[in-house]
Design a protein around this motif. Structure first.
Motif, short mmCIF file in Angstrom:
data_model
loop_
_atom_site.label_atom_id
_atom_site.label_comp_id
_atom_site.label_asym_id
_atom_site.label_seq_id
_atom_site.Cartn_x
_atom_site.Cartn_y
_atom_site.Cartn_z
N MET A 1 0.62 -1.53 -0.24
CA MET A 1 0.22 -0.32 0.29
C MET A 1 0.61 1.02 0.00
O MET A 1 1.68 1.33 0.94
CB MET A 1 -0.90 -0.21 0.90
CG MET A 1 -1.78 1.18 0.76
SD MET A 1 -2.36 1.46 3.36
CE MET A 1 -2.42 -0.48 2.92
N ILE A 2 0.38 2.46 -0.79
CA ILE A 2 1.33 3.47 -1.04
C ILE A 2 0.31 4.79 -0.20
O ILE A 2 -0.36 4.64 -1.75
CB ILE A 2 1.74 3.52 -2.65
CG1 ILE A 2 2.97 2.16 -2.68
CG2 ILE A 2 3.10 4.73 -2.78
CD1 ILE A 2 4.09 2.17 -4.02
N VAL A 3 1.11 5.00 0.34
CA VAL A 3 0.44 6.46 0.79
C VAL A 3 0.72 7.73 0.92
O VAL A 3 2.29 7.93 0.90
CB VAL A 3 -0.30 6.33 1.74
CG1 VAL A 3 -1.05 7.59 2.31
CG2 VAL A 3 -1.37 5.09 2.28
N GLY A 74 -1.89 4.27 -3.34
CA GLY A 74 -3.00 3.44 -2.96
C GLY A 74 -4.17 5.10 -3.10
O GLY A 74 -5.33 4.42 -2.50
N ALA A 75 -3.61 5.62 -2.02
CA ALA A 75 -4.35 6.90 -1.12
C ALA A 75 -3.69 8.35 -0.76
O ALA A 75 -3.04 8.41 -1.02
CB ALA A 75 -4.79 6.24 0.14
N VAL A 76 -4.90 9.28 -0.37
CA VAL A 76 -4.10 10.36 -0.62
C VAL A 76 -4.44 11.00 1.24
O VAL A 76 -6.01 10.92 1.87
CB VAL A 76 -5.03 11.26 -1.76
CG1 VAL A 76 -3.85 12.70 -1.03
CG2 VAL A 76 -4.09 10.87 -3.29
N ALA A 77 -3.69 10.98 1.79
CA ALA A 77 -3.72 12.11 3.22
C ALA A 77 -2.95 13.29 3.17
O ALA A 77 -1.98 13.37 2.93
CB ALA A 77 -3.38 10.63 4.21
N LYS A 103 -9.04 8.08 -7.72
CA LYS A 103 -10.31 7.00 -7.57
C LYS A 103 -9.79 6.62 -6.66
O LYS A 103 -9.63 5.42 -6.36
CB LYS A 103 -10.67 6.32 -8.97
CG LYS A 103 -11.52 6.87 -9.99
CD LYS A 103 -11.92 6.42 -10.67
CE LYS A 103 -12.99 7.07 -11.98
NZ LYS A 103 -12.76 8.44 -12.72
N VAL A 104 -8.78 6.89 -5.74
CA VAL A 104 -8.79 6.56 -4.71
C VAL A 104 -8.89 6.82 -3.25
O VAL A 104 -9.61 8.07 -2.81
CB VAL A 104 -6.88 6.22 -4.86
CG1 VAL A 104 -6.14 5.80 -5.70
CG2 VAL A 104 -6.24 8.17 -4.64
N PRO A 105 -8.94 6.44 -1.88
CA PRO A 105 -9.20 6.94 -0.98
C PRO A 105 -8.68 8.44 -0.38
O PRO A 105 -7.33 8.58 -0.37
CB PRO A 105 -9.04 6.23 0.48
CG PRO A 105 -9.12 4.76 -0.51
CD PRO A 105 -8.48 4.84 -1.54
N PHE A 106 -9.96 9.27 0.47
CA PHE A 106 -8.91 9.92 0.99
C PHE A 106 -8.86 9.93 2.27
O PHE A 106 -10.07 9.91 3.28
CB PHE A 106 -9.70 11.20 0.58
CG PHE A 106 -9.53 12.57 1.30
CD1 PHE A 106 -9.55 13.56 1.37
CD2 PHE A 106 -10.48 13.61 2.50
CE1 PHE A 106 -8.73 14.35 1.69
CE2 PHE A 106 -10.61 14.23 3.06
CZ PHE A 106 -9.22 15.07 2.67
#
Ligand code: KG4
Ligand code: ZN
Length: 360
Positions: A1-3, A74-77, A103-106
């Protein structure tokens, strides 16, 4: 998983890429020192505009350094509070736009939680643990029981420790940010004993039977010392000695409050904690004297001190990306309608402190 993590809550424009294997693939921090130097502190409006100017490029560099294309994220925080709201909005909206386009989770990150969880990025550390969170805006003693689960035992009733460093530095004519400059000057002191005798300072709250802090009186005491020396006679040696005495007063004050908290932690969590740990995190934890003082305290109390590497103590986006990893693992993502929170306590149930305002 890459954030991908984004941090813009104060005067650092930062982007970083972190994996769930605890690899920091990139960690780019742009400090806006010059923009704010003439004002002797961070100007919120200028900070927000500078984030707008630099954030896209900072993210581009973070991706390049990690050797990634955007669609491999995989996600943006992003930090969505607490902090200077103009800057927070810039980072949050950029993160939402990227998450939506990719189209990845926030993931909306609490900046204080980012400081609190940093040691789990850099070392093996299980919950529960005790935290001394010391930054420019906050000074708190907390227990981390899990991701998103904190008990706040103590907080400052007025200024934060970082604020005390910064405001005292300004009184002495030292540039912003005060903490590192005070540490540098204090390190030049030739005679520690003489420094403490020349500039005696109080150890606030030492005898209070709670876990709270108060630093505004310490700042006023520094002001009295500065005023007692005419500017002509405030030689480098005087400034070095005053810095030394102040650094010692802040270190001992933090340690005496932590000593009480350690005893409470032992009573409350002792049986279930194999390796009891005090975490020190936030910008002020970059200070070596504070680290050493806490190290000594922990050694005596049978605790381990966990302090992040220096570049992860002050504001950065690796810690934000890491909260993203921790929350994503638990399925905790946020809708794109999430609203930024200028005030966002880690323990909403904690009793408010009279006069503490946003620092509670
Ligand atoms: O965590 P941080 O980078 O930003 C906030 O979230 O507030 O903390 C910034 C604070 C400033 O008050 C700065 O003076 C202080 O951390 N600081 C230090 C040192 N490096 C940064 N204080 C004492 N000694 C240092 N070496
Ligand atoms: Zn911070």
């Amino acid at each position: 998983m890459i954030v991908l993590g984004i941090e813009t809550s104060c005067d650092e424009t930062a982007a970083a890429i972190v994996t769930d294997k605890r690899d920091i693939l990139s960690n780019v921090v742009l400090r806006q020192l010059e923009e704010h130097a003439v004002f002797g502190g961070v100007v919120p409006e200028i900070a927000a505009r500078a984030h707008i100017d630099h954030l896209d490029n900072t993210i581009r560099i973070a991706l390049e350094q990690a050797n990634l294309r955007p669609n491999m994220v995989g996600a943006v925080a992003a930090t969505c509070g607490p902090g200077l709201i103009g800057g927070v909005l810039v980072g949050m909206m950029t993160a939402k736009a990227m998450a939506s386009a990719l189209k990845v989770p926030f993931i909306a990150v609490n900046h204080l939680e980012a400081h609190a969880l940093t040691p789990r990025l850099t070392s093996d550390l299980e919950f529960p643990y005790l935290i001394l969170l010391v930054s420019g805006g906050h000074t708190q003693i907390l227990v981390a029981e899990g991701v998103g689960q904190y008990k706040r035992w103590g907080t400052t009733l007025d200024d934060a420790a970082g604020e005390c460093f910064d405001k005292s530095a300004k009184l002495m004519g030292l540039p912003y940010p005060g903490g590192p400059n005070i540490e540098r000057m204090a390190n030049n002191t030739k005679d520690a004993k003489q420094a403490l005798e020349q500039f005696p300072l109080p150890r606030p709250m030492q005898h209070h039977k709670n876990y709270d802090f108060s630093f505004s009186g310490l700042k006023s005491a520094v002001r009295s010392h500065v005023e007692s020396l005419s500017s002509a006679s405030m030689a480098d040696k005087d400034i070095e000695n005053l810095c030394f005495s102040l650094q010692m007063a802040i270190s001992e004050t933090l340690a005496s409050r932590c000593a009480r908290a350690i005893e409470k932690f032992k009573a409350a969590y002792g049986p279930q904690t194999l390796n009891p740990t005090l975490v020190v995190s936030g910008g002020v934890s970059a200070n070596q004297t504070i680290r050493k003082t806490l190290e000594n305290l922990c050694a005596k109390a049978g605790f381990r001190l966990s302090a992040p590497p220096l570049d992860l103590c002050t504001d950065n986006a690796a810690m934000v990306a890491w909260v993203g990893v921790e929350r994503l693992r638990l399925g905790l993502t946020d809708p794109l309608t999430f609203k930024a929170r200028p005030r966002w306590p880690l323990d909403p149930a904690a009793e408010p402190r009279h006069g503490a305002g946003v620092k509670a």
